[in-house]
Scaffold this motif. Structure first.
Motif: not given
Length: 194
Positions: A41-64
């Motif tokens: 299954l191919r999942v594309l995660i689009l992050l707002s602002y950058g890969s190290e921008f909190a809190p989005y990096r943490d939300v994405a990591a937990r989701f993965r």
């Protein structure tokens, strides 16, 4: 599908994404989600602002983590950080659109997860061209940007409820002797939104 996220955000979002992905992977008879070609299954995660921008990096990591744990077959995650979201120039998005189209030209994309408001705006602007028949999970986006009236049949959301006045009230409760509170914002699109 709408879920307000809190402590169980990763689990709730993974469940919503799992439901979307199952719908796209069901066989003709509506059986178990699977790929007839044996591809993950191919999942594309689009992050707002950058890969190290909190809190989005943490939300994405937990989701993965949660999604990979729950999905019954291999999952292939791809990630694109929308660095240009810091600027107010929509024309800067063209290279990202071209990159995503090239990356998935020969590979079927099964699910898109946009994390944060800037990524949600990106997917909404380019959905017809890049993601016309792909389910999208809007994750960690302010609930005003993903109101049910704005969602299509292939959309699910696990929004956040940002309560700025409520946050100020909590600060004043915690610091009752506080006499001055300054909130400083810049000129980026995100800061102008608030």
């Amino acid at each position: 599908v709408t879920l307000l996220i809190g402590a169980g955000a990763g689990l709730a979002a993974a469940g919503a994404a799992e439901s979307l992905a199952e719908d796209t992977r069901r066989g003709p008879a509506g059986g178990t989600p699977t790929s007839t070609s044996g591809e993950p299954l191919r999942v594309l995660i689009l992050l707002s602002y950058g890969s190290e921008f909190a809190p989005y990096r943490d939300v994405a990591a937990r989701f993965r983590r949660e999604f990979a744990r729950r999905w019954p077959a291999p999952v292939e995650f791809h990630e694109v950080a929308l660095e240009t979201a810091r600027f107010d120039e929509a024309e800067l998005e063209a290279p990202f659109v071209s990159y995503i189209e090239a990356l998935f030209a020969e590979r079927k994309l099964d699910l898109v997860v946009d994390v944060g408001g800037a990524a949600t705006r990106f997917t909404n602007r380019h959905r017809a061209r890049v993601f016309p028949s792909i389910p999208i999970l809007h994750l960690g986006t302010d609930q005003r940007l993903v109101a049910p009236a704005l969602l299509g049949p292939l959309d699910a959301t696990a929004p956040v409820a940002n309560d700025i006045p409520g946050q100020v009230e909590v600060i004043l409760e915690l610091l009752p002797d506080l006499e001055n509170l300054a909130i400083v914002l810049g000129r980026s699109p995100l800061e102008r939104y608030w």
